[in-house]
Motif scaffolding. Sequence first.
Motif, PDB file in Angstrom:
ATOM      1  N   GLU A 223      30.088  -0.545 -20.278  1.00  0.00           N
ATOM      2  CA  GLU A 223      29.489   0.401 -19.341  1.00  0.00           C
ATOM      3  C   GLU A 223      30.550   0.852 -18.351  1.00  0.00           C
ATOM      4  O   GLU A 223      31.251   0.022 -17.765  1.00  0.00           O
TER       5      GLU A 223
ATOM      6  N   SER B 224      26.720   6.796 -16.646  1.00  0.00           N
ATOM      7  CA  SER B 224      25.738   7.578 -15.910  1.00  0.00           C
ATOM      8  C   SER B 224      26.495   8.519 -14.985  1.00  0.00           C
ATOM      9  O   SER B 224      27.496   8.128 -14.379  1.00  0.00           O
TER      10      SER B 224
ATOM     11  N   HIS C 294      22.030   9.934 -18.033  1.00  0.00           N
ATOM     12  CA  HIS C 294      22.480   8.750 -18.759  1.00  0.00           C
ATOM     13  C   HIS C 294      23.043   9.188 -20.103  1.00  0.00           C
ATOM     14  O   HIS C 294      22.393   9.931 -20.846  1.00  0.00           O
TER      15      HIS C 294
ATOM     16  N   TYR D 124      25.610   8.103 -23.744  1.00  0.00           N
ATOM     17  CA  TYR D 124      25.905   7.007 -24.650  1.00  0.00           C
ATOM     18  C   TYR D 124      26.848   7.512 -25.751  1.00  0.00           C
ATOM     19  O   TYR D 124      26.735   8.656 -26.189  1.00  0.00           O
TER      20      TYR D 124
END
Length: 139
Positions: free
Chosen positions: A61, A99, A131, A133
Amino acid sequence: MKLTTGGEDKELADLLDEALTAFNARATGADDGDEMAIRATDDDGAVIGGLTGWTWGDSCEIHMLWVRDDQRGSGLGTRLMEAAEEEARRRGCRHVAVSSYSFQAPGFYQKLGYVVTGRTPGVPGGHEDVHLYKRLGED
């Protein structure tokens, strides 16, 4: 029981980090969490950009990515993200989450192959927390 509300509490933050890390390790079997930082400096040693985040199990992250105003558009942000992804792969990660507020850089991450997985409305000024990914390799 007594509840106390206040500002930053380093002692409490450290205690919660330790307790949640132990709980998460018991629940998942992954106990290899580690912080990550990448610093970019100019020839004089001044910080011109940087990235912080963590890895845990097969997850990474990104917490913060910043590039000094006079370096924006130079490719430094991309280089920082590439370095983070490379380090995440080295640590065995298969995906990265990040984020970004809608007024910051969600488009930047999308150009790097990140996909929007959700939005949280209500950021001051009518903005959203976006958000994103990205898979780092084959599952």
